[in-house]
Write a protein that holds these residues in place. Structure first.
Motif: not given
Length: 908
Positions: A832-840, A852-867, A878-882
């Motif tokens: 999942a992370e590899a595909n999110y990063l490739r999309s970004v 791009q920002a939408d994808t970064l938010v989804r990736l961040a959500d996943m990382k937050r859920e994983l601790g 990064s998403a906020l800056a965009v």
């Protein structure tokens, strides 16, 4: 380290004698507010009132913005910062010797009025835009200065100084006609320098002024001065010898001068850098002379040997520019050289003129210069005198050694201040909408604003009536009996100086819809290379150039359009318009081929001979061109429709749809797509109508106008079925599925997608097959069938890799994002992370930055859920800056998410 703060003139901060750049706008208002109350705390409430001139935003927003302004100001001042936080507000903490205002008051208290008045460098806070500061503080400070000035002149008169005071006092009585002390002092100065008749004439003048303005007789100071003049009393102290004549030839500064703060700051920098020639260039009526006079008065005290002025009439309607030799002779006479001592020969006289200035500190204002040859003989010799030059010509022959300042039109706020200052606040308040429209129609041109203000004031016309006149025929409404103030006449003087090629290009630019034009577009209009003609138009200030784009202000465009209507035949106009529309349309199609390579192409006729078609090496080049041309597309599409080029309308809109969607300009896109639908219908072009309706849907869906979108899609389906366009039909069905999905109706979306899959198979188009698979993957994922979703998305990925090996396409990047979400749902987090990063990574090189920002938010959500809080925080930021850069409201949602992963503050 020595820091000095100055408010008695333009706001300045000096660090070891070097000016510190104080950002314009609210940073200057903040610093000025604190310095005017130096060493006193100023409440946050008062500061907010000053920063927004009494109309602040919400308290929460104002507080946050104030904090940012304070931070920005402190950062700009660096070591020179005097801004300190105080309970409930801020304060400027300065030593008495650091602030000119405190030094001024100390000198006054000590009776040192010459030293006190010498600290004034011009109008208080001349470069600070704050109505409240200029209303609440400046009048009182000005009164302090005038009091000190009166006392200083009294001291000079007591010392026997007389003749030297006359020019200064004449200026002061002109500027302050109701201030009797200056009139009394003028009478005494004239009398004591042997000009008794002039002294009595001055008495008669002040009597008339006071009677007319106030209806009162003169006071005791004027009466006492009159008695001394009549009695012939002259003090025993002889007048001081005058070493040489000190001319004061500067024209009077405008009472309603506004704006131009950056230009005034840059002119100040000329003196700071040691350069002693400044050229102010710009079109007729732009305000060159007003700026030059304003700044010359501002720095005049640095040139104690006088100020010289000459209007060289370089663009005079008589066509007879002033001979610089005669000007030099006049200047020498003004400097006190007897006529019989001025050399007769040209070279000898000019040599004598330059030698004379090399020994003095004189400001020379050379106004309305035609070319370098006219002005070069008048440049001062030596390193002490300053030359200020105004011209419609850029005078590039001087640019290598001296500073040239191109002058642009006023912005809307500055224009309103100028207009309101002339017609009065009551008129503006009575007709605010009409006043705003008048300012807009004057296009920021000071001459036009002055003409309209004069008509409104002298004739007492309602502002609404003037609006109607300007909207109907702007240049006619701005015409006057005086060729010096008629906007059309002023423009014509410059036009008459052009070469044939430049004149023809200027006329053809009247056909361009605006707001600016590139060299390729100008070449297309001209059907010939345009670089030299553009350069000439810039040189004569008929157009302005910034970053390879050329612009006519609105009134100049009206004048060019008038000339085009008069000088070009109907066939010439039509041919030139077609070349321009071809240039824009075919270049946009070429850009789309790079930015959106998998998009279904359209049928397009060949460009007309002479039209320049741009090519692009990469999608980033295409996106950059789209962004640069953004302001041209709307007016060009409308103009093409009005001129009957309906095919250009829908094809151009089709080509730019990608850019409009990528940058979130949905309402703008909707407006243009509706124009495209109408144009295609007028032309009976079914392909164009179908493409335009489909494009309209893509702009309606983000605004959640689902009913209208569905109506347009079903109309497109009917058209594609009628045309037998299987690829288009499959595209329509995918659009219908997307529309249903945006409404949460994912189960209903499966049916049109399965129909689209069948149609795509019949078409045999691999791009459409891949796109249908990607759409099916997304819908199955939303329905919770993640295994089927993964199969479809992987299938689309593999097909896309065959079609676009580098994957640089928006739909490919979108499918990678979908794969990331599918793998996340399946617990395959690394994939999942590899595909999110490739999309970004892909989206970083494409147009759709908000995706791009939408994808970064989804990736961040996943990382937050994983601790993984640190990683999540980084992706959220990064998403906020965009989002912030794009101005998207989603930025606030990301700030909320960030608060969930913020580190606790460690104990102090």
């Amino acid at each position: 380290m020595r820091v000095e703060y100055r408010v008695l003139g333009p706001l300045e901060v000096l660090l070891d004698g070097v000016p510190v750049n104080v950002p314009a706008g609210r940073c200057r208002v903040l610093l000025a507010t604190l310095l005017l109350r130096a060493n006193e705390p100023v409440s946050t409430g008062e500061i907010v009132e000053r920063l927004w001139d009494g109309t602040p935003p919400s308290a929460d927003r104002a507080g946050k913005t104030l904090h940012m302004i304070v931070t920005r100001l402190r950062r700009a001042l660096g070591e020179a910062s005097c801004v300190h936080t105080r309970p409930g507000g801020y304060a400027a903490v300065v030593e008495p010797g650091q602030l000119d205002l405190l030094r001024f008051r100390a000198h006054v208290a000590a009776g040192e009025h010459t030293e006190a008045t010498a600290l004034w460098r011009g109008p208080v806070l001349a470069n600070v835009s704050s109505e409240s500061l200029h209303r609440d503080f400046v009048p009182a400070l000005t009164e302090e200065r005038l009091d000190a000035l009166e006392r200083r002149i009294d001291t000079d008169l007591a010392r026997g100084v007389a003749a030297e005071l006359v020019p200064e006092l004449r200026a002061l009585t002109t500027q302050h006609p109701l201030r009797e002390v200056f009139w009394a002092q003028l009478m005494l100065a004239l009398h004591r320098s042997g000009q008794q008749a002039d002294a009595l004439a001055a008495h008669q003048e002040v009597v008339a002024v006071l009677a007319d303005q106030l209806g009162v007789p003169p006071g005791s100071r004027v009466r006492e001065a009159q008695q001394q003049v009549l009695a012939g009393d002259v003090p025993a102290t002889p007048p001081l010898p005058q070493p040489h004549h000190v001319p004061r030839q500067l024209p009077t500064a405008l009472p309603h001068f506004v704006g131009r703060e950056p230009e005034l700051d840059r002119l100040d920098a000329v003196l700071a850098s040691g350069r002693l020639v400044a050229v102010i260039s710009g079109s007729g009526g732009i305000g060159k002379t007003s700026l030059a006079v304003q700044w010359s008065h501002r720095v005049a005290n640095r040139f104690p040997d006088g100020q010289l002025y000459s209007d060289l009439r370089g663009f005079d309607p008589t066509g007879a520019p002033v001979n610089p030799i005669s000007t030099a002779r006049d200047f020498m006479l003004a400097l006190g050289v007897p006529a019989d001592e001025i050399p007769v020969g040209t070279e000898d006289m000019l040599s004598s003129y330059r030698s004379l200035l090399s020994r003095r500190r004189v400001l020379v204002l050379l106004d309305n210069v035609r070319d370098v040859a006219q002005v070069r003989p008048l440049l001062p010799g030596g390193s002490h005198s300053l030359a200020v030059i105004t011209s419609r010509n850029r005078l590039r022959g001087l640019a290598a050694q001296h500073r040239v300042f191109p002058l642009d039109v006023l912005d809307p706020d500055e224009s309103m201040v100028l207009f309101g200052g002339r017609v009065g606040a009551e008129r503006i308040a009575a007709e605010p909408q009409a006043a705003t429209r008048l300012v807009e129609l004057c296009a920021g041109l000071p001459l036009a604003l002055a003409v309209v203000a004069a008509r409104a004031t002298l004739d007492q016309h309602p502002l609404g009536m003037l609006v109607e006149e300007l909207e109907h025929a702007a240049l006619d409404a701005l015409d006057t009996d005086d060729p010096l103030t008629s906007v059309r006449a002023v423009f014509s003087w410059t036009f008459s100086c052009l070469s044939p090629a430049a004149a023809r290009l200027f006329v053809l630019l009247g056909l361009h819809p605006g707001p600016d034009v590139t060299e390729p577009a100008a070449t297309s209009l001209l059907a010939a290379p345009s670089a030299e003609a553009l350069d000439e138009l810039v040189r004569y200030s008929l157009i302005a150039c910034q970053r390879d784009r050329y612009r006519l202000h609105d009134l100049m465009r009206s004048y060019a359009a008038e000339e085009a209507a008069q000088r070009l035949s109907s066939a010439e106009r039509t041919a030139a318009q077609q070349r321009f529309f071809d240039h824009l349309m075919h270049s946009a199609l070429a850009a789309t081929a790079k930015s959106d390579p998998l998009r279904q192409p359209i049928t397009t006729p060949d460009p007309a001979p002479g039209a320049v078609v741009l090519t692009f090496e990469a999608s980033t080049d295409a996106d950059r061109w789209y962004a640069e041309e953004r302001a041209v597309f709307g007016p060009a599409v409308a103009a093409a429709g009005e001129a009957g080029f309906d095919g250009h309308v829908w094809r151009t809109v089709w080509a730019i749809r990608h850019f409009l969607l990528a940058t979130g300009r949905w309402r703008e896109g909707e407006r243009l797509q509706r124009l495209a639908v109408a144009a295609a219908q007028r032309a009976g072009d079914l392909e164009g109508e179908c493409r335009a309706r489909r494009g309209l849907v893509s702009c309606l869906v983000p605004e959640r106008e689902f009913d209208e979108a569905e109506h347009q899609l079903r109309a497109a389906v009917a058209l594609d079925e009628r045309l037998g366009d299987l690829i288009g039909l499959s595209n329509d069905l995918r659009g219908l599925a997307y529309l249903l999905g945006r409404q949460g109706r994912y189960a209903d979306a499966l049916d049109p997608l399965l129909r689209a899959s069948d149609v795509a198979l019949r078409s045999g188009d691999r791009i459409e097959l891949a796109s249908v698979s990607a759409s099916l993957a997304f819908v199955h994922h939303e329905l919770g069938d993640h295994l089927e979703a993964a199969r479809r998305a992987e299938q689309a990925r593999d097909m896309y890799l065959d079609l676009v090996p580098d994957e640089r396409d928006t739909v490919v990047a979108s499918n990678r994002d979908t794969l990331g979400s599918i793998y996340r749902a399946l617990g395959r987090y690394e994939e999942a992370e590899a595909n999110y990063l490739r999309s970004v990574e892909l989206q970083a090189t494409l147009s759709y930055r908000h995706y791009q920002a939408d994808t970064l938010v989804r990736l961040a959500d996943m990382k937050r859920e994983l601790g993984a809080a640190d990683a999540a925080r980084g992706y959220y930021l990064s998403a906020l800056a965009v989002y912030d850069d794009l101005g998207f409201a989603k930025a606030d949602d990301v700030r909320e998410l960030l608060s969930l992963v913020e580190r606790p503050v460690p104990p102090q």
